[in-house]
Write a protein that holds these residues in place. Structure first.
Motif, PDB file in Angstrom:
ATOM      1  N   HIS A 141      21.796  10.881   6.743  1.00 33.00           N
ATOM      2  CA  HIS A 141      22.174  10.458   7.853  1.00 33.00           C
ATOM      3  C   HIS A 141      24.131  10.064   6.795  1.00 33.00           C
ATOM      4  O   HIS A 141      24.701  10.870   7.850  1.00 33.00           O
ATOM      5  N   ALA A 142      23.336   9.460   5.910  1.00 31.03           N
ATOM      6  CA  ALA A 142      24.976   9.227   5.840  1.00 31.03           C
ATOM      7  C   ALA A 142      25.602  10.105   5.244  1.00 31.03           C
ATOM      8  O   ALA A 142      27.021  10.381   5.720  1.00 31.03           O
ATOM      9  N   THR A 143      24.889  11.562   4.219  1.00 30.85           N
ATOM     10  CA  THR A 143      25.397  12.330   4.063  1.00 30.85           C
ATOM     11  C   THR A 143      26.319  12.992   5.368  1.00 30.85           C
ATOM     12  O   THR A 143      27.531  13.485   5.697  1.00 30.85           O
ATOM     13  N   GLY A 185       0.582  -0.918  -0.360  1.00 35.96           N
ATOM     14  CA  GLY A 185       0.280  -0.066  -0.028  1.00 35.96           C
ATOM     15  C   GLY A 185       0.628   0.824   0.049  1.00 35.96           C
ATOM     16  O   GLY A 185       1.860   0.675   0.182  1.00 35.96           O
ATOM     17  N   PRO A 186       0.009   2.263  -0.747  1.00 36.44           N
ATOM     18  CA  PRO A 186       0.657   3.562  -0.356  1.00 36.44           C
ATOM     19  C   PRO A 186       1.732   4.239   0.430  1.00 36.44           C
ATOM     20  O   PRO A 186       2.564   4.622   0.153  1.00 36.44           O
ATOM     21  N   GLU A 187       0.490   4.134   1.547  1.00 36.64           N
ATOM     22  CA  GLU A 187       1.326   4.212   2.870  1.00 36.64           C
ATOM     23  C   GLU A 187       2.626   3.593   3.997  1.00 36.64           C
ATOM     24  O   GLU A 187       4.021   4.652   4.140  1.00 36.64           O
ATOM     25  N   VAL A 188       1.979   2.665   3.457  1.00 36.90           N
ATOM     26  CA  VAL A 188       3.587   1.730   3.991  1.00 36.90           C
ATOM     27  C   VAL A 188       5.069   2.515   2.879  1.00 36.90           C
ATOM     28  O   VAL A 188       6.132   2.259   3.282  1.00 36.90           O
ATOM     29  N   ARG A 189       4.755   1.715   1.580  1.00 39.04           N
ATOM     30  CA  ARG A 189       5.739   2.607   0.652  1.00 39.04           C
ATOM     31  C   ARG A 189       6.288   3.953   1.162  1.00 39.04           C
ATOM     32  O   ARG A 189       7.398   3.859   0.764  1.00 39.04           O
ATOM     33  N   SER A 190       5.567   4.867   1.273  1.00 35.51           N
ATOM     34  CA  SER A 190       6.278   5.890   1.831  1.00 35.51           C
ATOM     35  C   SER A 190       6.788   6.198   3.138  1.00 35.51           C
ATOM     36  O   SER A 190       8.059   6.577   3.158  1.00 35.51           O
ATOM     37  N   GLN A 191       6.647   6.025   4.175  1.00 39.34           N
ATOM     38  CA  GLN A 191       7.764   4.681   5.764  1.00 39.34           C
ATOM     39  C   GLN A 191       9.235   4.475   4.605  1.00 39.34           C
ATOM     40  O   GLN A 191       9.906   5.000   4.916  1.00 39.34           O
ATOM     41  N   ARG A 192       8.988   3.628   4.309  1.00 41.51           N
ATOM     42  CA  ARG A 192       9.955   3.259   3.530  1.00 41.51           C
ATOM     43  C   ARG A 192      10.848   3.274   2.329  1.00 41.51           C
ATOM     44  O   ARG A 192      12.079   3.904   2.872  1.00 41.51           O
ATOM     45  N   ALA A 193       9.603   4.914   1.783  1.00 42.92           N
ATOM     46  CA  ALA A 193      10.860   5.739   1.477  1.00 42.92           C
ATOM     47  C   ALA A 193      11.362   6.770   1.504  1.00 42.92           C
ATOM     48  O   ALA A 193      12.386   7.176   1.961  1.00 42.92           O
ATOM     49  N   LEU A 194      11.074   7.222   2.998  1.00 48.82           N
ATOM     50  CA  LEU A 194      11.283   8.097   3.838  1.00 48.82           C
ATOM     51  C   LEU A 194      12.366   7.573   4.478  1.00 48.82           C
ATOM     52  O   LEU A 194      13.687   7.865   5.479  1.00 48.82           O
ATOM     53  N   THR A 195      12.562   6.292   5.144  1.00 49.47           N
ATOM     54  CA  THR A 195      13.532   5.527   5.961  1.00 49.47           C
ATOM     55  C   THR A 195      14.582   5.709   4.688  1.00 49.47           C
ATOM     56  O   THR A 195      16.034   6.071   5.818  1.00 49.47           O
ATOM     57  N   ARG A 196      14.503   5.247   4.494  1.00 46.17           N
ATOM     58  CA  ARG A 196      15.491   5.322   2.753  1.00 46.17           C
ATOM     59  C   ARG A 196      16.514   6.484   2.858  1.00 46.17           C
ATOM     60  O   ARG A 196      17.561   6.502   2.969  1.00 46.17           O
ATOM     61  N   ARG A 197      15.167   7.707   2.535  1.00 43.94           N
ATOM     62  CA  ARG A 197      15.939   8.883   2.112  1.00 43.94           C
ATOM     63  C   ARG A 197      16.264   9.270   3.718  1.00 43.94           C
ATOM     64  O   ARG A 197      17.886  10.247   3.494  1.00 43.94           O
ATOM     65  N   LEU A 198      16.453   9.049   4.902  1.00 47.33           N
ATOM     66  CA  LEU A 198      16.848   9.138   5.894  1.00 47.33           C
ATOM     67  C   LEU A 198      17.956   8.720   6.481  1.00 47.33           C
ATOM     68  O   LEU A 198      18.914   9.370   6.671  1.00 47.33           O
ATOM     69  N   ALA A 199      18.091   7.795   6.180  1.00 48.19           N
ATOM     70  CA  ALA A 199      19.477   6.853   6.320  1.00 48.19           C
ATOM     71  C   ALA A 199      20.207   7.153   5.280  1.00 48.19           C
ATOM     72  O   ALA A 199      21.808   8.014   5.538  1.00 48.19           O
ATOM     73  N   ARG A 200      20.187   7.766   3.942  1.00 44.74           N
ATOM     74  CA  ARG A 200      20.971   8.937   3.256  1.00 44.74           C
ATOM     75  C   ARG A 200      21.282   9.723   3.758  1.00 44.74           C
ATOM     76  O   ARG A 200      22.939  10.162   3.367  1.00 44.74           O
ATOM     77  N   SER A 249       3.632  13.975  12.081  1.00 47.59           N
ATOM     78  CA  SER A 249       2.563  15.409  11.955  1.00 47.59           C
ATOM     79  C   SER A 249       1.422  14.114  11.345  1.00 47.59           C
ATOM     80  O   SER A 249      -0.331  14.445  11.139  1.00 47.59           O
ATOM     81  N   ARG A 250       1.470  12.756  11.167  1.00 50.59           N
ATOM     82  CA  ARG A 250       1.223  11.651   9.965  1.00 50.59           C
ATOM     83  C   ARG A 250       0.802  10.729  10.866  1.00 50.59           C
ATOM     84  O   ARG A 250       0.004   9.652  11.066  1.00 50.59           O
ATOM     85  N   GLY A 251       1.725  10.728  12.155  1.00 47.75           N
ATOM     86  CA  GLY A 251       0.490   9.488  13.377  1.00 47.75           C
ATOM     87  C   GLY A 251       1.790   8.926  12.824  1.00 47.75           C
ATOM     88  O   GLY A 251       1.447   7.033  13.696  1.00 47.75           O
ATOM     89  N   TRP A 252       2.402   8.162  12.551  1.00 49.53           N
ATOM     90  CA  TRP A 252       3.203   7.502  11.416  1.00 49.53           C
ATOM     91  C   TRP A 252       4.710   7.687  13.011  1.00 49.53           C
ATOM     92  O   TRP A 252       5.032   8.620  13.707  1.00 49.53           O
ATOM     93  N   LYS A 253       5.174   6.024  13.422  1.00 46.73           N
ATOM     94  CA  LYS A 253       5.884   5.597  14.142  1.00 46.73           C
ATOM     95  C   LYS A 253       7.226   5.685  14.059  1.00 46.73           C
ATOM     96  O   LYS A 253       7.697   5.549  13.241  1.00 46.73           O
ATOM     97  N   VAL A 254       7.972   6.835  15.345  1.00 54.43           N
ATOM     98  CA  VAL A 254       9.171   6.898  14.078  1.00 54.43           C
ATOM     99  C   VAL A 254      10.318   6.465  15.678  1.00 54.43           C
ATOM    100  O   VAL A 254      10.231   6.525  16.718  1.00 54.43           O
ATOM    101  N   ILE A 255      11.433   5.405  14.922  1.00 58.14           N
ATOM    102  CA  ILE A 255      12.473   4.473  15.281  1.00 58.14           C
ATOM    103  C   ILE A 255      13.065   4.953  15.324  1.00 58.14           C
ATOM    104  O   ILE A 255      14.450   4.940  14.824  1.00 58.14           O
ATOM    105  N   ASP A 256      14.468   5.142  16.964  1.00 60.79           N
ATOM    106  CA  ASP A 256      15.621   5.149  16.829  1.00 60.79           C
ATOM    107  C   ASP A 256      16.531   4.594  16.356  1.00 60.79           C
ATOM    108  O   ASP A 256      16.204   3.565  16.513  1.00 60.79           O
ATOM    109  N   GLY A 257      17.451   5.127  16.028  1.00 60.32           N
ATOM    110  CA  GLY A 257      18.826   3.754  15.004  1.00 60.32           C
ATOM    111  C   GLY A 257      19.901   4.237  16.175  1.00 60.32           C
ATOM    112  O   GLY A 257      20.057   5.509  15.754  1.00 60.32           O
ATOM    113  N   ARG A 258      20.737   3.347  15.635  1.00 58.90           N
ATOM    114  CA  ARG A 258      22.557   3.635  16.015  1.00 58.90           C
ATOM    115  C   ARG A 258      22.766   4.460  14.833  1.00 58.90           C
ATOM    116  O   ARG A 258      23.557   5.707  15.389  1.00 58.90           O
ATOM    117  N   PHE A 259      22.903   4.548  13.210  1.00 58.70           N
ATOM    118  CA  PHE A 259      22.778   5.740  12.794  1.00 58.70           C
ATOM    119  C   PHE A 259      21.828   6.769  11.942  1.00 58.70           C
ATOM    120  O   PHE A 259      21.954   7.731  11.710  1.00 58.70           O
TER     121      PHE A 259
END
Length: 305
Positions: free
Chosen positions: A154-156, A137-152, A186-196
């Protein structure tokens, strides 16, 4: 009375010549198989480059269409825009690491290097597929895409401070990271802290994602583990002997045996993209890659065509 030409020495000579002739034939076959593997890997790389650079078709019943009609926000546009941007980066990486894999097979210059490229092909294939999975579904795909963008992002930031510990983290990367976290909350999505880097919705890992994606056939754990064990220094005894062998060239059959990550990772990526856009892509090129990889891998047990 037997002539000298028909004596024991002559028979030994004939056997030796036959052995040398078979070695020469096998060498020619090995060259042909290696060339086919190189060519097929490059053809698949071209397919991934095309997927990364060209517009995708619009089929009404496909997940791609659902994402195009789902607006995320003013900054990122539609869910499709965000996912396309994220998938494009990994599709380019699949293509580039496949070219590296092909170059190392062609030159027969590095066993571990080729396996490392194969693992990178697998990782990027799974990361691309993770944001294109049509079953979530679109919502979970959005969450995954934003997680991947956050990883990039933070790597920067880490890269800047690693080069110069006194420098400030990349301002643009920091600003976008904060924006993504605010958007998620703002959308009520869970934010999980990670090492990186933090994750949105759920943590993502190549190992856990791969078996759940379209195109997975049940060998993903082996494909991932084989490459990982080799390049992280946890090699089985058999592999240790090959890493330190003294030959100048590394045969394609050896590299093939340790790189199932190449055919099975790219299978996942092609199958997931096909499912997401509603149109089959890359199948013929992948079939050729799989056949030539399988032939190269099977050399110790006999040639198969």
């Amino acid at each position: 009375m037997t002539s000298d030409s028909e004596g024991p020495d002559s028979a030994d000579t004939a056997r030796a010549q036959d052995f040398l002739d078979r070695l020469e034939l096998n060498g020619r076959i090995a060259d042909q198989v290696r060339e086919l593997l190189v060519q097929s890997a490059r053809l698949v790389a071209e397919e991934f480059t095309n997927l990364a650079t060209t517009d995708w078709p619009e089929h009404a019943q496909a997940a791609h269409a659902a994402d195009r009609s789902s607006t995320l926000d003013e900054r990122y546009g539609t869910v499709s825009d965000l996912i396309r941007d994220e998938a494009r980066l990994d599709l380019h990486t699949v293509s580039d690491t496949l070219r590296g894999y092909a170059a190392l097979i062609e030159t027969q210059s590095s066993f571990v290097g080729a396996v490392a490229c194969g693992r990178a092909v697998y990782e990027s294939s799974v990361w691309a597929a993770s944001v294109l999975d049509g079953s979530i579904g679109p919502e979970v795909r959005s969450q995954r895409a934003l997680t991947r963008r956050l990883a990039r992002l933070h790597a920067t930031q880490r890269h800047v401070t690693l080069l110069d510990p006194t420098s400030e983290p990349d301002a643009a990367a920091c600003e976008e990271s904060d924006y993504i976290l605010a958007l998620a909350r703002s959308r009520g999505w869970k934010v999980i802290d990670g090492r990186f880097a933090p994750s949105i919705g759920t943590r993502l890992s190549v190992e856990k994602l791969a078996p759940t994606l379209p195109g997975a056939v049940g060998v993903e754990g082996y494909a991932w583990g084989a490459a990982s064990s080799l390049i992280h220094g946890e090699q089985p005894t058999l592999a240790q002997s090959w890493i330190s062998f003294s030959f100048d060239r590394i045969p394609a059959w050896l590299t093939g045996a340790w790189t199932p990550s190449v055919p099975f990772g790219t299978r996942i990526a092609f199958a997931t993209v096909s499912d997401y856009i509603g149109e089959e892509v890359g199948h013929e090129a992948w079939e050729l890659l799989h056949r030539t990889w399988d032939t190269a891998r099977s050399q110790p047990a006999g040639w198969r065509f």
